[in-house]
Write a protein that holds these residues in place. Structure first.
Motif, PDB file in Angstrom:
ATOM      1  N   VAL A 106       0.847  -1.191   0.000  1.00 43.55           N
ATOM      2  CA  VAL A 106       0.000   0.000   0.000  1.00 43.55           C
ATOM      3  C   VAL A 106       0.883   1.242   0.000  1.00 43.55           C
ATOM      4  CG1 VAL A 106      -1.991  -1.041   1.150  1.00 43.55           C
ATOM      5  CG2 VAL A 106      -0.152  -0.058   2.531  1.00 43.55           C
ATOM      6  N   LEU A 107       0.361   2.323  -0.559  1.00 44.16           N
ATOM      7  CA  LEU A 107       1.029   3.624  -0.526  1.00 44.16           C
ATOM      8  C   LEU A 107       0.048   4.600   0.113  1.00 44.16           C
ATOM      9  CD1 LEU A 107       3.440   5.394  -1.260  1.00 44.16           C
ATOM     10  CD2 LEU A 107       2.360   5.807  -3.493  1.00 44.16           C
ATOM     11  N   MET A 108       0.246   4.856   1.396  1.00 43.63           N
ATOM     12  CA  MET A 108      -0.688   5.687   2.151  1.00 43.63           C
ATOM     13  C   MET A 108      -0.549   7.148   1.721  1.00 43.63           C
ATOM     14  SD  MET A 108      -1.862   3.135   3.688  1.00 43.63           S
ATOM     15  CE  MET A 108      -3.032   3.833   4.836  1.00 43.63           C
ATOM     16  N   THR A 109      -1.675   7.767   1.415  1.00 36.74           N
ATOM     17  CA  THR A 109      -1.669   9.145   0.918  1.00 36.74           C
ATOM     18  C   THR A 109      -2.376  10.125   1.845  1.00 36.74           C
ATOM     19  OG1 THR A 109      -3.672   8.669  -0.338  1.00 36.74           O
ATOM     20  CG2 THR A 109      -1.570   8.373  -1.474  1.00 36.74           C
ATOM     21  N   ASP A 110      -3.185   9.622   2.760  1.00 39.27           N
ATOM     22  CA  ASP A 110      -3.928  10.493   3.675  1.00 39.27           C
ATOM     23  C   ASP A 110      -4.070   9.812   5.021  1.00 39.27           C
ATOM     24  OD1 ASP A 110      -4.938  12.818   1.933  1.00 39.27           O
ATOM     25  OD2 ASP A 110      -5.593  11.063   0.777  1.00 39.27           O
ATOM     26  N   GLN A 111      -4.301  10.623   6.022  1.00 37.34           N
ATOM     27  CA  GLN A 111      -4.655  10.101   7.328  1.00 37.34           C
ATOM     28  C   GLN A 111      -6.184  10.053   7.442  1.00 37.34           C
ATOM     29  OE1 GLN A 111      -2.666  12.614  10.177  1.00 37.34           O
ATOM     30  NE2 GLN A 111      -0.769  11.441  10.064  1.00 37.34           N
ATOM     31  N   GLY A 112      -6.678   9.037   8.113  1.00 32.50           N
ATOM     32  CA  GLY A 112      -8.127   8.881   8.241  1.00 32.50           C
ATOM     33  C   GLY A 112      -8.512   7.421   8.205  1.00 32.50           C
ATOM     34  N   GLU A 113      -9.756   7.170   7.851  1.00 35.75           N
ATOM     35  CA  GLU A 113     -10.282   5.802   7.858  1.00 35.75           C
ATOM     36  C   GLU A 113     -10.097   5.156   6.489  1.00 35.75           C
ATOM     37  OE1 GLU A 113     -14.096   4.093   9.943  1.00 35.75           O
ATOM     38  OE2 GLU A 113     -14.640   4.744   7.931  1.00 35.75           O
ATOM     39  N   TYR A 114      -9.647   3.909   6.512  1.00 35.39           N
ATOM     40  CA  TYR A 114      -9.450   3.123   5.299  1.00 35.39           C
ATOM     41  C   TYR A 114     -10.318   1.872   5.345  1.00 35.39           C
ATOM     42  CZ  TYR A 114      -5.473   5.953   3.799  1.00 35.39           C
ATOM     43  OH  TYR A 114      -4.680   6.987   3.366  1.00 35.39           O
ATOM     44  N   THR A 115     -10.826   1.480   4.194  1.00 32.23           N
ATOM     45  CA  THR A 115     -11.634   0.262   4.069  1.00 32.23           C
ATOM     46  C   THR A 115     -10.861  -0.766   3.254  1.00 32.23           C
ATOM     47  OG1 THR A 115     -13.722   1.491   4.156  1.00 32.23           O
ATOM     48  CG2 THR A 115     -13.791  -0.727   3.230  1.00 32.23           C
ATOM     49  N   VAL A 116     -10.684  -1.955   3.842  1.00 31.10           N
ATOM     50  CA  VAL A 116     -10.004  -3.051   3.163  1.00 31.10           C
ATOM     51  C   VAL A 116     -11.062  -4.053   2.704  1.00 31.10           C
ATOM     52  CG1 VAL A 116      -8.359  -4.952   3.393  1.00 31.10           C
ATOM     53  CG2 VAL A 116      -7.932  -2.775   4.558  1.00 31.10           C
ATOM     54  N   SER A 117     -11.107  -4.315   1.413  1.00 30.90           N
ATOM     55  CA  SER A 117     -12.008  -5.332   0.845  1.00 30.90           C
ATOM     56  C   SER A 117     -11.168  -6.494   0.349  1.00 30.90           C
ATOM     57  CB  SER A 117     -12.827  -4.748  -0.316  1.00 30.90           C
ATOM     58  OG  SER A 117     -13.586  -3.636   0.114  1.00 30.90           O
ATOM     59  N   TRP A 118     -11.649  -7.714   0.603  1.00 26.29           N
ATOM     60  CA  TRP A 118     -10.903  -8.894   0.175  1.00 26.29           C
ATOM     61  C   TRP A 118     -11.841  -9.938  -0.429  1.00 26.29           C
ATOM     62  CZ3 TRP A 118     -12.666 -13.240   2.534  1.00 26.29           C
ATOM     63  CH2 TRP A 118     -13.277 -13.100   3.780  1.00 26.29           C
ATOM     64  N   ARG A 119     -11.268 -10.759  -1.276  1.00 26.17           N
ATOM     65  CA  ARG A 119     -11.992 -11.873  -1.874  1.00 26.17           C
ATOM     66  C   ARG A 119     -11.012 -13.001  -2.121  1.00 26.17           C
ATOM     67  NH1 ARG A 119     -13.629  -9.636  -6.336  1.00 26.17           N
ATOM     68  NH2 ARG A 119     -12.066 -10.547  -7.714  1.00 26.17           N
ATOM     69  N   THR A 120     -11.428 -14.225  -1.814  1.00 30.38           N
ATOM     70  CA  THR A 120     -10.590 -15.392  -2.047  1.00 30.38           C
ATOM     71  C   THR A 120     -11.481 -16.569  -2.412  1.00 30.38           C
ATOM     72  OG1 THR A 120      -8.836 -16.785  -1.104  1.00 30.38           O
ATOM     73  CG2 THR A 120     -10.592 -16.097   0.383  1.00 30.38           C
ATOM     74  N   VAL A 121     -10.866 -17.693  -2.715  1.00 29.15           N
ATOM     75  CA  VAL A 121     -11.604 -18.909  -3.077  1.00 29.15           C
ATOM     76  C   VAL A 121     -11.344 -19.945  -2.001  1.00 29.15           C
ATOM     77  CG1 VAL A 121     -11.972 -20.688  -4.814  1.00 29.15           C
ATOM     78  CG2 VAL A 121     -11.364 -18.365  -5.518  1.00 29.15           C
ATOM     79  N   SER A 122     -12.423 -20.385  -1.334  1.00 29.29           N
ATOM     80  CA  SER A 122     -12.310 -21.336  -0.245  1.00 29.29           C
ATOM     81  C   SER A 122     -11.753 -22.667  -0.743  1.00 29.29           C
ATOM     82  CB  SER A 122     -13.681 -21.546   0.396  1.00 29.29           C
ATOM     83  OG  SER A 122     -13.600 -22.422   1.500  1.00 29.29           O
ATOM     84  N   ALA A 123     -11.204 -23.449   0.168  1.00 30.54           N
ATOM     85  CA  ALA A 123     -10.625 -24.737  -0.205  1.00 30.54           C
ATOM     86  C   ALA A 123     -11.659 -25.677  -0.804  1.00 30.54           C
ATOM     87  CB  ALA A 123      -9.980 -25.382   1.022  1.00 30.54           C
ATOM     88  N   ASP A 124     -12.950 -25.468  -0.497  1.00 24.73           N
ATOM     89  CA  ASP A 124     -13.996 -26.311  -1.077  1.00 24.73           C
ATOM     90  C   ASP A 124     -14.505 -25.766  -2.402  1.00 24.73           C
ATOM     91  OD1 ASP A 124     -15.387 -24.095  -0.291  1.00 24.73           O
ATOM     92  OD2 ASP A 124     -16.686 -25.109   1.132  1.00 24.73           O
ATOM     93  N   GLY A 125     -13.854 -24.700  -2.926  1.00 21.54           N
ATOM     94  CA  GLY A 125     -14.208 -24.172  -4.238  1.00 21.54           C
ATOM     95  C   GLY A 125     -15.182 -23.012  -4.214  1.00 21.54           C
ATOM     96  N   HIS A 126     -15.691 -22.612  -3.042  1.00 21.46           N
ATOM     97  CA  HIS A 126     -16.656 -21.519  -2.961  1.00 21.46           C
ATOM     98  C   HIS A 126     -15.924 -20.182  -2.781  1.00 21.46           C
ATOM     99  CE1 HIS A 126     -19.313 -24.897  -2.115  1.00 21.46           C
ATOM    100  NE2 HIS A 126     -20.320 -24.109  -2.436  1.00 21.46           N
ATOM    101  N   PRO A 127     -16.289 -19.157  -3.553  1.00 28.50           N
ATOM    102  CA  PRO A 127     -15.698 -17.829  -3.334  1.00 28.50           C
ATOM    103  C   PRO A 127     -16.255 -17.191  -2.070  1.00 28.50           C
ATOM    104  CG  PRO A 127     -17.381 -17.728  -5.038  1.00 28.50           C
ATOM    105  CD  PRO A 127     -17.219 -19.187  -4.695  1.00 28.50           C
ATOM    106  N   ILE A 128     -15.410 -16.558  -1.299  1.00 30.59           N
ATOM    107  CA  ILE A 128     -15.823 -15.844  -0.096  1.00 30.59           C
ATOM    108  C   ILE A 128     -15.211 -14.455  -0.135  1.00 30.59           C
ATOM    109  CG2 ILE A 128     -16.108 -17.898   1.344  1.00 30.59           C
ATOM    110  CD1 ILE A 128     -13.349 -17.367   2.517  1.00 30.59           C
ATOM    111  N   ASP A 129     -15.854 -13.509   0.520  1.00 30.21           N
ATOM    112  CA  ASP A 129     -15.337 -12.141   0.526  1.00 30.21           C
ATOM    113  C   ASP A 129     -15.769 -11.445   1.806  1.00 30.21           C
ATOM    114  OD1 ASP A 129     -17.978 -10.535   0.005  1.00 30.21           O
ATOM    115  OD2 ASP A 129     -17.967 -12.101  -1.510  1.00 30.21           O
TER     116      ASP A 129
END
Length: 211
Positions: A106-129
């Motif tokens: 990451v390259l932080m440009t401002d001070q304040g609140e940040y939101t992290v969104s993630w998505r991956t594929v579960s070991a059983d093949g289902h996408p989770i986020d």
């Protein structure tokens, strides 16, 4: 007396069979209802920065650790994205995967609140986020300016930190025994029991009508 006993004996045997079938069916239904749910999908176990954390030191990367390693070969379905107070993305570079850990610079440009969104594929093949928020109060890298001639330096202005907003909650689901399957099984048991009862009554009626 002998004829009556002989006619009722098949009826008793039929009722015993119907009772046995009903007991087995009810035991199966009870097992479906009380059976443990199917194995849950993978879940976020740890994050750096953590949910709601205020970071006061320089931040170079987002690191997410899951309870299981993501399904291999599906890197296109894996994502880490951090958005700053102004609504612009601060994650940069390629996403890295190592065992159960995902990370991205990451390259932080401002001070304040940040939101992290993630998505991956579960070991059983289902996408989770999911997503979470943290606050950044650390140093901001200086942005060099390009000038063609020496000019009086302008007085730098500092952008006020945006006020925190409500944090989206992470989403994970696990599935258990389908309710529709249980309902279908119960209906089938009732139909079998009703059919058996009708058959027993009909057989008794025919035997009683014989001379």
């Amino acid at each position: 007396m002998t004829a009556t006993s002989a006619s009722t004996e098949p009826s008793r045997s039929l009722w015993r069979i119907l009772a046995l079938v009903a007991v087995v069916a009810l035991a199966f239904v009870a097992n479906c209802i009380t059976a443990p749910p199917a194995q849950a999908h993978d879940a976020l176990a740890e994050s750096n920065p953590a949910q709601g954390q205020t970071v006061t030191e320089k931040l170079d990367q987002i690191v997410l650790t899951f309870n299981e390693a993501p399904l291999g070969g599906l890197q296109g379905g894996i994502l880490i994205q951090a958005v700053g107070p102004g609504g612009h993305e601060v994650t940069t570079g390629e996403l890295r995967t190592q065992d159960r850990t995902l990370s991205r610079d990451v390259l932080m440009t401002d001070q304040g609140e940040y939101t992290v969104s993630w998505r991956t594929v579960s070991a059983d093949g289902h996408p989770i986020d999911g997503s979470y928020t943290f606050n950044y109060a650390g140093p901001i890298p200086a942005t060099p300016s390009v000038t063609t001639a020496p000019t009086p330096s302008a007085t730098p202005t500092t952008s006020p930190a945006s006020s925190p907003t409500a944090a989206p909650t992470a989403a994970n689901a696990s599935s258990g025994t389908p309710i529709a399957l249980v309902i279908v099984i119960i209906i089938a048991v009732l139909i079998l029991a009703g059919g058996g009862l009708w058959l027993a009554i009909e057989l008794n009626r025919r035997r009683a009508s014989k001379p």
